[in-house]
Write a protein that holds these residues in place. Structure first.
Motif, PDB file in Angstrom:
ATOM      1  N   VAL A  97       0.842  -1.198   0.000  1.00  0.00           N
ATOM      2  CA  VAL A  97       0.000   0.000   0.000  1.00  0.00           C
ATOM      3  C   VAL A  97       0.881   1.253   0.000  1.00  0.00           C
ATOM      4  O   VAL A  97       0.658   2.193  -0.764  1.00  0.00           O
ATOM      5  CB  VAL A  97      -0.938  -0.001   1.224  1.00  0.00           C
ATOM      6  CG1 VAL A  97      -1.791   1.264   1.238  1.00  0.00           C
ATOM      7  CG2 VAL A  97      -1.833  -1.239   1.215  1.00  0.00           C
ATOM      8  N   TYR A 154       3.197   6.641  -5.833  1.00  0.00           N
ATOM      9  CA  TYR A 154       4.154   6.075  -6.787  1.00  0.00           C
ATOM     10  C   TYR A 154       4.784   7.127  -7.684  1.00  0.00           C
ATOM     11  O   TYR A 154       5.955   7.037  -8.047  1.00  0.00           O
ATOM     12  CB  TYR A 154       3.427   5.036  -7.647  1.00  0.00           C
ATOM     13  CG  TYR A 154       4.241   4.420  -8.746  1.00  0.00           C
ATOM     14  CD1 TYR A 154       5.337   3.605  -8.453  1.00  0.00           C
ATOM     15  CD2 TYR A 154       3.906   4.627 -10.085  1.00  0.00           C
ATOM     16  CE1 TYR A 154       6.077   3.034  -9.474  1.00  0.00           C
ATOM     17  CE2 TYR A 154       4.638   4.056 -11.094  1.00  0.00           C
ATOM     18  CZ  TYR A 154       5.722   3.265 -10.795  1.00  0.00           C
ATOM     19  OH  TYR A 154       6.454   2.692 -11.802  1.00  0.00           O
ATOM     20  N   ASN A 164       2.515   2.038  -3.316  1.00  0.00           N
ATOM     21  CA  ASN A 164       1.597   2.442  -4.376  1.00  0.00           C
ATOM     22  C   ASN A 164       0.709   3.624  -4.017  1.00  0.00           C
ATOM     23  O   ASN A 164      -0.051   4.102  -4.850  1.00  0.00           O
ATOM     24  CB  ASN A 164       0.748   1.253  -4.802  1.00  0.00           C
ATOM     25  CG  ASN A 164       1.582   0.322  -5.640  1.00  0.00           C
ATOM     26  OD1 ASN A 164       2.053   0.720  -6.693  1.00  0.00           O
ATOM     27  ND2 ASN A 164       1.809  -0.885  -5.151  1.00  0.00           N
ATOM     28  N   ALA A 165       0.820   4.095  -2.782  1.00  0.00           N
ATOM     29  CA  ALA A 165       0.025   5.255  -2.391  1.00  0.00           C
ATOM     30  C   ALA A 165       0.625   6.526  -2.990  1.00  0.00           C
ATOM     31  O   ALA A 165      -0.065   7.513  -3.176  1.00  0.00           O
ATOM     32  CB  ALA A 165      -0.037   5.365  -0.876  1.00  0.00           C
TER      33      ALA A 165
END
Lengths: 329, 329
Positions: free
Chosen positions: B321, B327, B324-325
């Protein structure tokens, strides 16, 4: 409704237990066993503690009241943080008709039917066939358009019960104004509960609404809207308030629905991110503001037809992982 | 190969840039532009900084060496933590044949073809048609059987190049022993890289191997194995070392493949969790030990036929998470 144990993957013993529960409840209520609906939610693969369940049935029957819906909505919560109930009233030819509903759901939510429990009651006077048709169509645009984690569940149920006590002229014609009024109210009730489930998704901070417009047909719109709400990468970006619209277009692309990527516009709230499939230079600060709202709206315009659909999901947070890393204990 | 910018959703400009890159590289290498493969990986929807790319191409061409594979594997990493390369040698009729390969991939991994970049080179003397067939079948059991996050990518490529310098008798018959030997080596190379990609999945602590046996056919086995590796709930449970086998059976159930749930056995490593679709009382401590291994193995025996397949994935962690929160920045 039993909460805490799914009574799924429990074999013949589980089925026998469900039947015994229904028979026992029917006896207490003085009705036929086939008129009892049994629903369960919770851990998969563990046998029901039947004695405790029957004891609970007895207690529940003894405390039944017309105002008990809120207690039921509370009792069936598992990882849910808020209880989900709603009621509306409509007028049909001078008679007041009420529709009330409760639901539960927070994880293992990606309905292919319902993947959660929803119980809708109404005093409307309506033919069973009409009611069935209305429920199916309503589930299609409400519960079947939400996703928390793309994991479809072992335990799905949306049930509607009508007792006719409102004494309105019977609804038996799907072209009648009454049918349409009832349909609008029922769709409102189910959509409201579906959104509550998505907003209460495990670990979620945001309700994410994806509106797909301009699709070749409604099916394409549904497929694309659901694919975007289910994308881990899109969900993680929303958690991080990162306007990574490329992941939205990628999720539309891999959905399987056919569209022309060179015509796609994407909006995050009121901010346009992408035009004709290509990125615009947008104001990062405004985009972040749109992502900080409790309700995040994504609009995807395919500019290829009249098909449209709306799906709801939530962000993917650390807490989702935390809640599901140790669910059984 | 350009790393950091996917050159996807960049419209005609993006295509023109890709062509210009190929033409430029061809000029420097004195080969035809159509013999240049262009691959990109990174953020979607941002135009390439073409001048910097061409400058990079020039620099790369000037430093080409026969031993440069490791540098390339390093250079194409994005969120990858480890570089992915492998080489094997086989003997075909007295000649030594080498197969070498590099790959990259860590997120947006759920190949429907490859969803990552893989470049395989060999000095084998082999017909193009045979090589093409071998690559396709090998991709089907390697890259196409991994999943990190169920998000299929905009940028997929697995390419194989053979130059014939090993001077082995040409491989042109798929029933020949040489074909089979080469196939086994190629499958080994691709499977090894695929597992490295899954193990290096964003935020992953475990490589998860799901073996489905006893399926009605290979397709059913593949579908079920992939469904389990892609389940967020199963992946979160593995992260938490929670032996929640019910989620495994649920993921098999919603995969769409047909099987009889009342015949399913599930093993976590050497521990049997479930027999004939129902839970066994198992040793929680032993089960936790199996889940603490770096390589977690799940075996699902459907006891209904000869179909089998293996898929690879990873756990779902807070770090997935986190990565990718945010990126893009």
């Amino acid at each position: 409704v039993n909460s805490g144990n799914a009574n799924a993957c429990t074999g013949k013993q589980g089925l026998d237990d469900a039947i015994e529960t229904a028979v026992y409840a029917a006896g207490l209520l003085n009705i036929e066993p086939q008129d009892v609906l049994v629903a369960s939610t919770g851990v998969i693969g563990v046998q029901l503690p039947l004695e405790r369940v029957l004891c609970g049935v007895k207690q529940a029957v003894s405390t039944l009241t017309p105002e008990g819906s809120g207690n039921t909505a509370m009792a069936i919560m598992t990882t849910d943080l808020v209880k989900k109930e709603i009621a509306v009233q409509i007028e049909l030819q001078g008679r007041t008709v009420t529709i009330g509903a409760i639901a539960k759901g927070s994880g293992m939510i990606h309905p292919n039917m319902a993947t959660m429990l929803a119980f809708i009651t109404t005093d409307a006077n309506i033919e069973a066939e009409c009611l069935n048709k209305l429920l199916k169509s309503s589930v299609g645009i409400s519960y079947n358009m939400i996703s928390v984690d793309r994991d479809t569940s072992t335990n799905d149920m949306a049930a509607i019960l009508a007792n006719g006590l409102a004494a309105n002229p019977v609804i038996d014609d799907e072209h009648s104004p009454d049918y349409k009024t009832f349909k609008a109210a029922l769709d409102y009730v189910n959509t409201a509960l579906a959104k509550k489930i998505a907003r209460d998704g495990e670990g979620a901070n945001h309700l994410v609404e994806v509106q797909v417009v301009g699709a070749a047909d409604q099916n394409a719109a549904r497929t694309i809207a659901r694919s975007i709400t289910a994308s881990n990468l899109t969900k993680a970006a929303i958690f991080g308030h990162d306007a990574n619209w490329g992941r939205i277009l990628a999720a539309a692309g891999y959905s399987g629905a056919v569209f022309d990527p060179s015509r796609v516009d994407i909006y995050l709230g009121r901010e346009k991110m992408c035009q004709n499939g290509m990125g615009l230079s947008f104001d990062e600060e405004k985009a972040r503001k749109e992502l900080e709202r409790e309700n995040v709206t994504i609009i995807v315009d395919l500019k290829s037809g009249d098909g449209q659909a709306t799906a709801w999901g939530c962000d993917l947070s650390y807490d989702y992982v935390k809640i599901n890393a140790d669910y059984r204990t």
